[in-house]
Design a protein around this motif. Sequence first.
Motif, PDB file in Angstrom:
ATOM      1  N   PRO A 107      29.817  66.344  53.229  1.00  6.84           N
ATOM      2  CA  PRO A 107      31.009  66.081  52.572  1.00  6.84           C
ATOM      3  C   PRO A 107      31.695  64.814  53.290  1.00  6.84           C
ATOM      4  CG  PRO A 107      31.093  67.904  54.208  1.00  6.84           C
ATOM      5  CD  PRO A 107      29.689  67.609  54.022  1.00  6.84           C
ATOM      6  N   MET A 108      32.583  64.107  52.548  1.00  5.35           N
ATOM      7  CA  MET A 108      32.991  62.801  53.119  1.00  5.35           C
ATOM      8  C   MET A 108      34.559  63.389  53.780  1.00  5.35           C
ATOM      9  SD  MET A 108      32.911  60.287  49.959  1.00  5.35           S
ATOM     10  CE  MET A 108      33.728  59.100  50.846  1.00  5.35           C
ATOM     11  N   SER A 109      34.621  62.796  54.806  1.00  9.27           N
ATOM     12  CA  SER A 109      35.863  63.148  55.721  1.00  9.27           C
ATOM     13  C   SER A 109      37.066  62.442  54.757  1.00  9.27           C
ATOM     14  CB  SER A 109      35.915  62.477  56.976  1.00  9.27           C
ATOM     15  OG  SER A 109      36.042  61.022  56.834  1.00  9.27           O
ATOM     16  N   VAL A 110      37.101  61.639  53.863  1.00 10.67           N
ATOM     17  CA  VAL A 110      38.188  61.331  52.849  1.00 10.67           C
ATOM     18  C   VAL A 110      38.315  62.055  51.859  1.00 10.67           C
ATOM     19  CG1 VAL A 110      38.885  59.507  51.791  1.00 10.67           C
ATOM     20  CG2 VAL A 110      38.135  58.824  54.066  1.00 10.67           C
ATOM     21  N   ALA A 111      39.307  62.350  51.249  1.00  7.44           N
ATOM     22  CA  ALA A 111      39.675  63.157  50.059  1.00  7.44           C
ATOM     23  C   ALA A 111      39.966  62.137  49.299  1.00  7.44           C
ATOM     24  CB  ALA A 111      40.783  64.376  50.049  1.00  7.44           C
ATOM     25  N   MET A 112      39.003  62.208  47.811  1.00 10.52           N
ATOM     26  CA  MET A 112      39.316  61.048  46.828  1.00 10.52           C
ATOM     27  C   MET A 112      39.882  61.694  45.332  1.00 10.52           C
ATOM     28  SD  MET A 112      35.934  59.281  47.446  1.00 10.52           S
ATOM     29  CE  MET A 112      36.528  57.357  46.571  1.00 10.52           C
ATOM     30  N   SER A 113      40.660  60.930  44.720  1.00 14.52           N
ATOM     31  CA  SER A 113      41.029  60.823  43.137  1.00 14.52           C
ATOM     32  C   SER A 113      40.749  59.633  42.779  1.00 14.52           C
ATOM     33  CB  SER A 113      42.490  61.625  43.232  1.00 14.52           C
ATOM     34  OG  SER A 113      42.605  61.697  41.902  1.00 14.52           O
ATOM     35  N   ALA A 114      41.466  59.458  41.609  1.00 14.31           N
ATOM     36  CA  ALA A 114      41.439  58.188  40.943  1.00 14.31           C
ATOM     37  C   ALA A 114      42.484  58.120  39.534  1.00 14.31           C
ATOM     38  CB  ALA A 114      40.083  57.933  40.226  1.00 14.31           C
ATOM     39  N   ALA A 115      42.574  56.958  39.155  1.00 11.01           N
ATOM     40  CA  ALA A 115      43.448  56.904  37.822  1.00 11.01           C
ATOM     41  C   ALA A 115      42.774  55.610  37.098  1.00 11.01           C
ATOM     42  CB  ALA A 115      44.796  56.699  38.093  1.00 11.01           C
ATOM     43  N   GLY A 116      43.068  55.594  35.760  1.00 12.82           N
ATOM     44  CA  GLY A 116      42.586  54.555  34.849  1.00 12.82           C
ATOM     45  C   GLY A 116      41.271  54.938  34.004  1.00 12.82           C
ATOM     46  N   ALA A 117      40.660  54.202  33.421  1.00 10.76           N
ATOM     47  CA  ALA A 117      39.377  54.582  32.489  1.00 10.76           C
ATOM     48  C   ALA A 117      38.411  55.160  33.442  1.00 10.76           C
ATOM     49  CB  ALA A 117      39.137  53.615  31.748  1.00 10.76           C
ATOM     50  N   GLU A 139      32.419  57.433  36.800  1.00 12.59           N
ATOM     51  CA  GLU A 139      32.378  57.986  35.724  1.00 12.59           C
ATOM     52  C   GLU A 139      33.821  58.096  34.829  1.00 12.59           C
ATOM     53  OE1 GLU A 139      29.854  60.114  34.454  1.00 12.59           O
ATOM     54  OE2 GLU A 139      28.512  60.036  35.987  1.00 12.59           O
ATOM     55  N   PRO A 140      33.799  58.119  33.433  1.00  9.68           N
ATOM     56  CA  PRO A 140      35.119  58.305  32.802  1.00  9.68           C
ATOM     57  C   PRO A 140      35.780  59.485  32.918  1.00  9.68           C
ATOM     58  CG  PRO A 140      33.254  58.512  31.496  1.00  9.68           C
ATOM     59  CD  PRO A 140      32.653  58.354  32.673  1.00  9.68           C
ATOM     60  N   LYS A 141      35.072  60.612  33.433  1.00  9.43           N
ATOM     61  CA  LYS A 141      35.694  61.969  33.453  1.00  9.43           C
ATOM     62  C   LYS A 141      35.627  62.627  34.969  1.00  9.43           C
ATOM     63  CE  LYS A 141      35.066  63.250  28.647  1.00  9.43           C
ATOM     64  NZ  LYS A 141      34.419  64.144  27.753  1.00  9.43           N
ATOM     65  N   GLN A 142      36.626  63.620  35.285  1.00 10.12           N
ATOM     66  CA  GLN A 142      36.649  64.294  36.571  1.00 10.12           C
ATOM     67  C   GLN A 142      35.626  65.168  36.502  1.00 10.12           C
ATOM     68  OE1 GLN A 142      40.648  65.636  38.070  1.00 10.12           O
ATOM     69  NE2 GLN A 142      41.443  64.478  35.993  1.00 10.12           N
ATOM     70  N   HIS A 143      35.183  65.770  37.580  1.00 10.71           N
ATOM     71  CA  HIS A 143      34.023  67.187  37.631  1.00 10.71           C
ATOM     72  C   HIS A 143      34.280  68.301  36.672  1.00 10.71           C
ATOM     73  CE1 HIS A 143      31.706  64.941  40.876  1.00 10.71           C
ATOM     74  NE2 HIS A 143      33.022  64.984  41.589  1.00 10.71           N
ATOM     75  N   GLY A 197      35.510  67.874  33.830  1.00 10.03           N
ATOM     76  CA  GLY A 197      35.328  67.311  32.222  1.00 10.03           C
ATOM     77  C   GLY A 197      36.704  66.792  31.683  1.00 10.03           C
ATOM     78  N   ARG A 198      37.849  66.760  32.442  1.00 14.96           N
ATOM     79  CA  ARG A 198      38.999  65.870  32.072  1.00 14.96           C
ATOM     80  C   ARG A 198      38.905  64.598  32.500  1.00 14.96           C
ATOM     81  NH1 ARG A 198      43.830  68.643  35.152  1.00 14.96           N
ATOM     82  NH2 ARG A 198      42.292  68.722  36.788  1.00 14.96           N
ATOM     83  N   PRO A 199      39.671  63.753  31.632  1.00 17.20           N
ATOM     84  CA  PRO A 199      39.718  62.217  31.754  1.00 17.20           C
ATOM     85  C   PRO A 199      40.608  61.972  33.037  1.00 17.20           C
ATOM     86  CG  PRO A 199      41.071  62.865  29.818  1.00 17.20           C
ATOM     87  CD  PRO A 199      40.248  64.022  30.202  1.00 17.20           C
ATOM     88  N   TRP A 200      40.136  60.996  33.598  1.00 17.99           N
ATOM     89  CA  TRP A 200      41.362  60.637  34.713  1.00 17.99           C
ATOM     90  C   TRP A 200      42.709  60.253  34.095  1.00 17.99           C
ATOM     91  CZ3 TRP A 200      39.449  61.499  39.482  1.00 17.99           C
ATOM     92  CH2 TRP A 200      38.088  61.600  39.476  1.00 17.99           C
ATOM     93  N   PRO A 201      43.719  60.676  34.868  1.00 21.01           N
ATOM     94  CA  PRO A 201      45.163  60.095  34.637  1.00 21.01           C
ATOM     95  C   PRO A 201      45.323  58.583  34.370  1.00 21.01           C
ATOM     96  CG  PRO A 201      45.165  61.673  36.674  1.00 21.01           C
ATOM     97  CD  PRO A 201      43.709  60.978  36.355  1.00 21.01           C
ATOM     98  N   PRO A 202      46.218  58.244  33.456  1.00 23.06           N
ATOM     99  CA  PRO A 202      46.466  56.680  33.372  1.00 23.06           C
ATOM    100  C   PRO A 202      46.684  55.959  34.439  1.00 23.06           C
ATOM    101  CG  PRO A 202      48.357  58.076  32.364  1.00 23.06           C
ATOM    102  CD  PRO A 202      47.279  59.193  32.807  1.00 23.06           C
ATOM    103  N   MET A 203      46.537  54.846  34.552  1.00 20.90           N
ATOM    104  CA  MET A 203      46.947  53.963  35.615  1.00 20.90           C
ATOM    105  C   MET A 203      48.395  53.831  35.536  1.00 20.90           C
ATOM    106  SD  MET A 203      45.495  51.651  37.863  1.00 20.90           S
ATOM    107  CE  MET A 203      44.041  51.111  37.149  1.00 20.90           C
TER     108      MET A 203
END
Length: 206
Positions: A50-60, A73-77, A79-85
């Motif tokens: 496991p990484m020590s840093v927790a990650m998220s994202a926004a955008g395409a 990847e265009p989707k989260q684990h 299956g949902r798309p990432w939130p908009p930028m």
Amino acid sequence: MREANTREIRGFVIHPAHLDKAAQTALMEDVAAIWRAAPPVRQMTRWGKPMSVAMSAAGALGWTTDGRGYRYEPKQHDGRPWPPMPRRLEELWRQVTGLDATPDSCLINLYRDTARMGLHQDKDEADFGWPVVSISLGDAALFRIGGARRSDATESLWLHSGDVVVMGGPARLAFHGIDRIRPNSSDLVPGGGRVNLTLRMAGAAV
């Protein structure tokens, strides 16, 4: 035009205190909204750790790591798309890069306590001609800057909440990392810690 206090170290262009407290607070509110739709997760490396840093994202596109390796990847684990930028991030990109193109990915790293990020290159994007813009919020972090090879000599500096770094040109593929954070040096991030946002043109690297 660069701000009067802008520094350049090995091609890394550093804008100290680019965001004032009000701008930092507003951006942290944007991050909180992203987290409600895409909670930060400690991902597993290709080696099963496991990484020590927790990650998220926004955008395409968002970045992911697993047994298959590192990629966008265009989707989260789930299956949902990432939130908009957020629009204010697009505006910040244009301010510090002078580019009209809109980044298609914002990676959001959450550092708590002893979290760190080892020396690495950002090389999962489709086109290295685009810069990477890094935004610091919350606790101060010791940022290590290297060269084109992992074995190159490094130098370090403290990044503080509101600092913005642009990695382009000769710095685009330079090794860099976060050695540690300074806990409780800021009260901006709920629950403490540091948030690092990196704006990228990830392109077709899916």
